[in-house]
Design a protein around this motif. Structure first.
Motif, PDB file in Angstrom:
ATOM      1  N   GLN A   1       0.835  -1.208   0.000  1.00 14.21           N
ATOM      2  CA  GLN A   1       0.000   0.000   0.000  1.00 14.21           C
ATOM      3  C   GLN A   1       0.865   1.251   0.000  1.00 14.21           C
ATOM      4  N   TYR A   2       1.980   1.215   0.710  1.00 16.85           N
ATOM      5  CA  TYR A   2       2.904   2.351   0.712  1.00 16.85           C
ATOM      6  C   TYR A   2       3.411   2.624  -0.707  1.00 16.85           C
ATOM      7  N   ILE A   3       3.770   1.569  -1.423  1.00 18.49           N
ATOM      8  CA  ILE A   3       4.244   1.729  -2.806  1.00 18.49           C
ATOM      9  C   ILE A   3       3.141   2.336  -3.666  1.00 18.49           C
ATOM     10  N   ILE A   4       1.928   1.813  -3.533  1.00 18.96           N
ATOM     11  CA  ILE A   4       0.794   2.341  -4.303  1.00 18.96           C
ATOM     12  C   ILE A   4       0.597   3.822  -3.991  1.00 18.96           C
ATOM     13  N   ASN A   5       0.623   4.189  -2.720  1.00 21.50           N
ATOM     14  CA  ASN A   5       0.431   5.592  -2.334  1.00 21.50           C
ATOM     15  C   ASN A   5       1.516   6.486  -2.923  1.00 21.50           C
ATOM     16  N   GLN A   6       2.753   6.012  -2.938  1.00 23.81           N
ATOM     17  CA  GLN A   6       3.831   6.801  -3.534  1.00 23.81           C
ATOM     18  C   GLN A   6       3.631   6.942  -5.043  1.00 23.81           C
ATOM     19  N   LYS A   7       3.207   5.863  -5.688  1.00 23.61           N
ATOM     20  CA  LYS A   7       2.963   5.926  -7.125  1.00 23.61           C
ATOM     21  C   LYS A   7       1.833   6.903  -7.447  1.00 23.61           C
ATOM     22  N   ILE A   8       0.791   6.913  -6.631  1.00 25.03           N
ATOM     23  CA  ILE A   8      -0.323   7.842  -6.861  1.00 25.03           C
ATOM     24  C   ILE A   8       0.149   9.292  -6.686  1.00 25.03           C
ATOM     25  N   GLU A   9       1.011   9.550  -5.705  1.00 17.87           N
ATOM     26  CA  GLU A   9       1.566  10.907  -5.553  1.00 17.87           C
ATOM     27  C   GLU A   9       2.373  11.307  -6.780  1.00 17.87           C
ATOM     28  N   ARG A  10       3.099  10.350  -7.339  1.00 17.83           N
ATOM     29  CA  ARG A  10       3.868  10.622  -8.561  1.00 17.83           C
ATOM     30  C   ARG A  10       2.931  10.886  -9.731  1.00 17.83           C
ATOM     31  N   VAL A  11       1.841  10.135  -9.829  1.00 15.70           N
ATOM     32  CA  VAL A  11       0.858  10.368 -10.880  1.00 15.70           C
ATOM     33  C   VAL A  11       0.309  11.792 -10.756  1.00 15.70           C
ATOM     34  N   LYS A  12      -0.040  12.211  -9.536  1.00 14.84           N
ATOM     35  CA  LYS A  12      -0.544  13.574  -9.322  1.00 14.84           C
ATOM     36  C   LYS A  12       0.460  14.599  -9.832  1.00 14.84           C
ATOM     37  N   GLU A  13       1.719  14.407  -9.476  1.00 18.08           N
ATOM     38  CA  GLU A  13       2.768  15.332  -9.902  1.00 18.08           C
ATOM     39  C   GLU A  13       2.843  15.401 -11.429  1.00 18.08           C
ATOM     40  N   LEU A  14       2.847  14.249 -12.075  1.00 14.46           N
ATOM     41  CA  LEU A  14       2.948  14.218 -13.536  1.00 14.46           C
ATOM     42  C   LEU A  14       1.702  14.803 -14.202  1.00 14.46           C
ATOM     43  N   LEU A  15       0.532  14.606 -13.597  1.00 16.77           N
ATOM     44  CA  LEU A  15      -0.692  15.214 -14.137  1.00 16.77           C
ATOM     45  C   LEU A  15      -0.624  16.739 -14.056  1.00 16.77           C
ATOM     46  N   ILE A  16      -0.113  17.244 -12.946  1.00 25.32           N
ATOM     47  CA  ILE A  16      -0.008  18.691 -12.775  1.00 25.32           C
ATOM     48  C   ILE A  16       0.987  19.288 -13.773  1.00 25.32           C
ATOM     49  N   TYR A  17       2.103  18.592 -13.996  1.00 24.96           N
ATOM     50  CA  TYR A  17       3.086  19.074 -14.972  1.00 24.96           C
ATOM     51  C   TYR A  17       2.508  19.128 -16.377  1.00 24.96           C
ATOM     52  N   ASP A  18       1.546  18.228 -16.675  1.00 23.29           N
ATOM     53  CA  ASP A  18       0.838  18.203 -17.951  1.00 23.29           C
ATOM     54  C   ASP A  18       1.770  18.044 -19.158  1.00 23.29           C
ATOM     55  N   GLU A  19       2.812  17.235 -18.992  1.00 21.55           N
ATOM     56  CA  GLU A  19       3.739  17.002 -20.100  1.00 21.55           C
ATOM     57  C   GLU A  19       3.560  15.623 -20.723  1.00 21.55           C
ATOM     58  N   LEU A  20       2.926  14.702 -19.985  1.00 17.33           N
ATOM     59  CA  LEU A  20       2.747  13.333 -20.461  1.00 17.33           C
ATOM     60  C   LEU A  20       1.262  12.995 -20.528  1.00 17.33           C
ATOM     61  N   SER A  21       0.916  12.139 -21.474  1.00 12.20           N
ATOM     62  CA  SER A  21      -0.459  11.635 -21.524  1.00 12.20           C
ATOM     63  C   SER A  21      -0.638  10.615 -20.403  1.00 12.20           C
ATOM     64  N   LEU A  22      -1.884  10.286 -20.112  1.00 12.45           N
ATOM     65  CA  LEU A  22      -2.161   9.289 -19.082  1.00 12.45           C
ATOM     66  C   LEU A  22      -1.562   7.936 -19.485  1.00 12.45           C
ATOM     67  N   LYS A  23      -1.574   7.634 -20.756  1.00 14.01           N
ATOM     68  CA  LYS A  23      -0.975   6.387 -21.245  1.00 14.01           C
ATOM     69  C   LYS A  23       0.531   6.383 -20.970  1.00 14.01           C
ATOM     70  N   GLU A  24       1.214   7.503 -21.198  1.00 18.38           N
ATOM     71  CA  GLU A  24       2.653   7.603 -20.943  1.00 18.38           C
ATOM     72  C   GLU A  24       2.954   7.505 -19.445  1.00 18.38           C
ATOM     73  N   ILE A  25       2.094   8.116 -18.635  1.00 21.53           N
ATOM     74  CA  ILE A  25       2.257   8.040 -17.174  1.00 21.53           C
ATOM     75  C   ILE A  25       2.095   6.593 -16.712  1.00 21.53           C
ATOM     76  N   ALA A  26       1.080   5.920 -17.225  1.00 15.86           N
ATOM     77  CA  ALA A  26       0.844   4.521 -16.863  1.00 15.86           C
ATOM     78  C   ALA A  26       2.060   3.669 -17.231  1.00 15.86           C
ATOM     79  N   TYR A  27       2.611   3.891 -18.401  1.00 19.03           N
ATOM     80  CA  TYR A  27       3.786   3.137 -18.832  1.00 19.03           C
ATOM     81  C   TYR A  27       4.985   3.431 -17.930  1.00 19.03           C
ATOM     82  N   GLN A  28       5.218   4.711 -17.652  1.00 16.93           N
ATOM     83  CA  GLN A  28       6.375   5.114 -16.835  1.00 16.93           C
ATOM     84  C   GLN A  28       6.317   4.518 -15.440  1.00 16.93           C
TER      85      GLN A  28
END
Length: 189
Positions: A123-150
């Motif tokens: 769960q800790y790993i999942i929570n960290q990954k979700i925080e990273r997803v939030k960061e990448l969404l805010i930056y708005d440089e990658l598509s959701l597909k690219e974020i999922a892959y990364q």
């Protein structure tokens, strides 16, 4: 004689710089500062160690003295480093990765983490990954597909479902919302 201090709440390169600055100002010889660890050239004693402890605490860090606490902090720092500071997770097998890095059985590490942190290591790993997803969404440089892959999600749908389960909203709704609540990495549990 070389000595290692384990430090709680180090989560980014700026944390490393802040600690290096303190060590330099106090003229404490060190060989390396990484997330969660200071490698000193010599062991610190008495007043100098106490002064370092006080200066670290003023900026939100804590020296960890017990072995279990040190292991948990090492586990957290390995996850943070992989999730937030590397380009891709590229199929990381977390149990094997932790066992290899810390030279301990992954079942022991997982059990220790759960007993102290009151959530599972997974769960800790999942929570960290979700925080990273939030960061990448805010930056708005990658598509959701690219974020999922990364971040090594098997699909955009899986990422979206996990994101909604944790945050209560879809990635798109989060991205478009005026309030983009992010947690600092040392507060993610």
């Amino acid at each position: 004689m070389k000595s290692i201090l384990y430090i709680k709440n180090m989560v980014c390169p700026r944390c490393i710089m802040a600690i290096e600055e303190i060590l330099d100002k106090m003229v404490i010889p060190y060989t390396n500062v990484t997330l969660g660890e200071i490698t000193l050239k010599d062991e610190l004693m008495g007043e100098i160690k106490e002064e370092l402890k006080n200066r670290l605490e003023k900026i939100g860090f804590t020296i960890i003295n017990d072995r279990k606490g040190q292991l948990i902090e090492q586990m957290k720092n390995l996850v943070i480093n992989k999730v937030h500071h590397s380009k891709s997770l590229d199929g990381v097998k977390w149990p094997e990765y932790m066992a290899d890095e810390l030279n301990l059985d992954h079942k022991y590490l997982s059990s220790l983490f759960s007993s102290v942190e009151s959530i599972t290591f997974e769960q800790y790993i999942i929570n960290q990954k979700i925080e990273r997803v939030k960061e990448l969404l805010i930056y708005d440089e990658l598509s959701l597909k690219e974020i999922a892959y990364q971040l090594d999600y098997s699909s955009v749908a899986y990422l979206s479902n996990q994101f909604k389960k944790i945050t209560g909203m879809t990635p798109t709704k989060f991205k478009n919302s005026a309030i983009q609540n992010r947690n600092s990495l040392d507060e993610v549990h």
